[in-house]
Design an enzyme around this catalytic site. Structure first.
Site, PDB file in Angstrom:
ATOM      1  N   MET A  29       3.273  -3.012  -0.531  1.00  0.00           N
ATOM      2  CA  MET A  29       2.373  -4.134  -0.794  1.00  0.00           C
ATOM      3  C   MET A  29       3.082  -5.446  -0.439  1.00  0.00           C
ATOM      4  SD  MET A  29      -0.055  -3.119  -3.906  1.00  0.00           S
ATOM      5  CE  MET A  29       0.956  -3.559  -5.282  1.00  0.00           C
ATOM      6  N   GLY A  35      14.872  -2.065  -1.960  1.00  0.00           N
ATOM      7  CA  GLY A  35      14.263  -0.761  -2.224  1.00  0.00           C
ATOM      8  C   GLY A  35      13.419  -0.341  -1.021  1.00  0.00           C
ATOM      9  N   HIS A  36      12.603  -1.290  -0.504  1.00  0.00           N
ATOM     10  CA  HIS A  36      11.796  -0.985   0.684  1.00  0.00           C
ATOM     11  C   HIS A  36      12.694  -0.734   1.899  1.00  0.00           C
ATOM     12  CE1 HIS A  36       8.905  -3.521  -1.731  1.00  0.00           C
ATOM     13  NE2 HIS A  36       8.188  -2.435  -1.512  1.00  0.00           N
ATOM     14  N   GLN A  61      -5.815  -1.573  -7.359  1.00  0.00           N
ATOM     15  CA  GLN A  61      -4.822  -1.094  -8.325  1.00  0.00           C
ATOM     16  C   GLN A  61      -4.362  -2.173  -9.289  1.00  0.00           C
ATOM     17  OE1 GLN A  61      -2.154   0.160  -4.927  1.00  0.00           O
ATOM     18  NE2 GLN A  61      -0.549  -0.434  -6.355  1.00  0.00           N
ATOM     19  N   LYS A 152      11.270   5.011  -8.178  1.00  0.00           N
ATOM     20  CA  LYS A 152      11.151   3.971  -9.203  1.00  0.00           C
ATOM     21  C   LYS A 152       9.777   4.098  -9.895  1.00  0.00           C
ATOM     22  CE  LYS A 152      10.331  -0.742 -10.048  1.00  0.00           C
ATOM     23  NZ  LYS A 152       8.872  -0.738  -9.999  1.00  0.00           N
TER      24      LYS A 152
HETATM   25  O1  PAF Z   1       4.072   1.419  -4.675  1.00  0.00           O
HETATM   26  C1  PAF Z   1       3.370   0.582  -4.070  1.00  0.00           C
HETATM   27  O2  PAF Z   1       3.851  -0.412  -3.547  1.00  0.00           O
HETATM   28  C2  PAF Z   1       1.875   0.798  -3.987  1.00  0.00           C
HETATM   29  O3  PAF Z   1       1.367   1.365  -5.135  1.00  0.00           O
HETATM   30  C3  PAF Z   1       1.436   1.595  -2.735  1.00  0.00           C
HETATM   31  C4  PAF Z   1       1.989   3.003  -2.746  1.00  0.00           C
HETATM   32  C5  PAF Z   1       1.891   0.865  -1.476  1.00  0.00           C
HETATM   33  C6  PAF Z   1      -0.096   1.702  -2.692  1.00  0.00           C
HETATM   34  O4  PAF Z   1      -0.701   0.463  -2.644  1.00  0.00           O
END
Ligand code: PAF
Length: 510
Positions: A29, A35-36, A61, A152
């Site tokens: 997102m 982490g990414h 979400q 995480k």
């Molecule tokens: O973990 C996240 O950043 C989000 O929940 C994801 C998996 C990208 C879905 O929007």
């Protein structure tokens, strides 16, 4: 490969055709952090697939409008980070692209109630439904071979694994351990909202969890009230703190070797989650199966790849058979046998080829125990009650602190009935005989024709499956793999995938 930014869903198909390779998919997102970066670089180093990172703040979400509005947006920086760490393409769709109005093909999914009603699901109504909906949509558009997610968000990971199973999607989920900042708190896009004081509190919370994990290693128990007391004394507002089974998210039971200690706290307007895995011992893989099923080759490779100890229980029975022949021990005399067993020591030692040698009473017998002479008596020796009792005890001693992969015929049923992963490896008699014939290590098999080999294998199967003590049977919870037509590497990869699916990466010892 030219790096591209894709903004329209229709362009994905074109890109897929152009790259003409399997795809690793890393959904995010945005507001990317280390982490990414770890997710993207893990995908890059795993294989030569094309790596696609998506950046989409999924409104479905968020249960709180303000949280959605305040969610950090750093798109230019995210593009730089993604490309410089291995992304080949970045997908940045708009809301209308992901959820086109009046499109009947968009499926709004519900997360499974058993998993979504625990932990974060209690307070974040609809959150996991939104995650399932967007990930399902993205997977259908991108059709990746691998999906990379962080541990995480362990609950999210479980729910998405369940989604892949439920919807029979052809994608493998790969996870990476929680990445922590200098002060021990898990990296999260929302950390930018924290004040200095809030950071301190979260750091205290994370260090309490890590401390609990350390204590658990010694004491094998956990006192939730004590942790709650300490957190409350610091005026930390706890949303939940739970000790659960890591896969079902039901209350942890004493027999669960790996369990999950997970908590959520609130600091000001920011809500943070963290967890640790508690382990009574390191994991055990049990691989059982008939002679010639490929157990030894597969088990050795798995041990190397997963850095586990390799316990070849068959070699222990063979070594004992060797000693009985050498010392002309009459194994039918029960009383005498018990006395002899008391003084026997069987150990494994690594040799210069990084293989294992087996020693019995200080004799290195690695080579000799593979002869047809030993093969012809080992089944008899291993059906003696005293012998089995003695060797099962020895094997359990070796496995006391876990961290091993053991192969044999009764590992999952008798030796390690609580092994985390049980595999029953088998193959047709024809296939097993062919393998034995071409096995360079099996000297005697070269001199025996294929037909005789088949008969010998059948006889051995019969003896192993029909002996009174610990017969060769598949444990109820073992996964059967029939290896006909599969290469060794394919079988090894399959077992490692099953292991990774069960064992959190965070439990690995570095
Ligand atoms: O973990 C996240 O950043 C989000 O929940 C994801 C998996 C990208 C879905 O929007």
């Amino acid at each position: 490969m030219k790096k591209v930014i894709i903004r329209k869903t229709q362009e994905i198909e074109n890109w897929r055709r152009n790259v003409n390779r399997d795809i690793n998919f890393i959904p995010t997102m945005g507001n990317l952090h280390n982490g990414h970066i770890k997710l993207i670089s893990t995908a890059k180093n795993d294989n030569s697939n094309a790596n696609l990172v998506s950046i989409f703040i999924n409104p479905l979400q968020f249960d709180n409008k303000l949280d959605l509005e305040n969610y950090p947006k750093t798109i230019d920086n995210d593009i730089n980070i993604s490309f410089s760490n291995g992304a080949d393409a970045i997908f940045i769709p708009s809301n209308e692209d992901i959820y086109p109005p009046n499109n009947k093909n968009i499926k709004f999914l519900k997360a499974p109630i058993e998993l979504s009603s625990a932990l974060c699901g209690l307070n974040r109504i609809g959150h996991f439904d939104g995650v399932c909906t967007v990930v399902y949509r993205l997977l259908n558009l991108i059709k990746p071979k691998n999906l990379y997610l962080g541990e995480k968000d362990w609950q999210q990971l479980l729910i998405l694994k369940n989604l892949v199973l439920r919807k029979k999607l052809n994608v493998a989920i790969k996870s990476i351990p929680t990445q922590r900042d200098f002060d021990g708190i898990p990296l999260s896009s929302r950390n930018v909202h924290l004040s200095k004081n809030e950071r301190k509190l979260i750091s205290f919370f994370s260090s309490e969890l890590l401390e609990a994990k350390k204590n658990f290693q010694q004491e094998k128990k956990i006192n939730l009230n004590e942790i709650i007391k300490k957190l409350s004394a610091k005026k930390i507002s706890i949303e939940y703190l739970e000790h659960l089974h890591p896969h079902t998210l039901q209350k942890a039971r004493p027999e669960d070797n790996i369990s999950l200690l997970a908590g959520a706290i609130k600091c000001g307007e920011t809500r943070l989650i963290d967890h640790v895995f508690l382990m009574q011992r390191r994991p055990i893989i049990a691989i059982d199966g008939p002679a010639g099923s490929g157990k030894s080759t597969v088990t050795k490779l798995i041990a190397k790849k997963l850095k586990l100890l390799y316990l070849d229980t068959g070699a222990m029975y063979r070594a004992l058979s060797w000693l009985m022949i050498k010392e002309s021990i009459d194994y039918k005399k029960e009383k005498k046998l018990q006395n002899i067993l008391k003084d026997i020591s069987i150990i494994f030692k690594s040799n210069i080829n990084s293989d294992q040698d087996v020693y019995i009473n200080n004799f290195c017998v690695t080579e000799e125990i593979r002869s047809q002479k030993i093969s012809s008596i080992v089944s008899k020796i291993s059906s003696i009650k005293e012998v089995r009792k003695f060797l099962v005890e020895e094997q359990r001693k070796i496995g006391e602190s876990g961290g091993l992969v053991a192969e044999g015929r009764d590992i999952g049923t008798t030796v390690f009935p609580h092994a985390e992963l049980k595999i029953f490896l088998t193959a047709s008699i024809d296939e097993r005989a062919k393998r034995r014939k071409s096995d360079k290590n099996s000297k005697d098999s070269k001199e025996i024709d294929l037909h005789t080999l088949k008969e010998l294998i059948k006889k051995r199967d019969f003896e192993d499956s029909n002996r009174k003590i610990s017969p060769l049977i598949k444990a109820n919870d073992a996964i059967e793999i029939i290896t006909d037509g599969f290469s060794i590497d394919e079988v090894v990869d399959k077992i490692i995938d099953l292991y990774n699916d069960k064992i959190p990466k965070e439990t690995e010892i570095k």
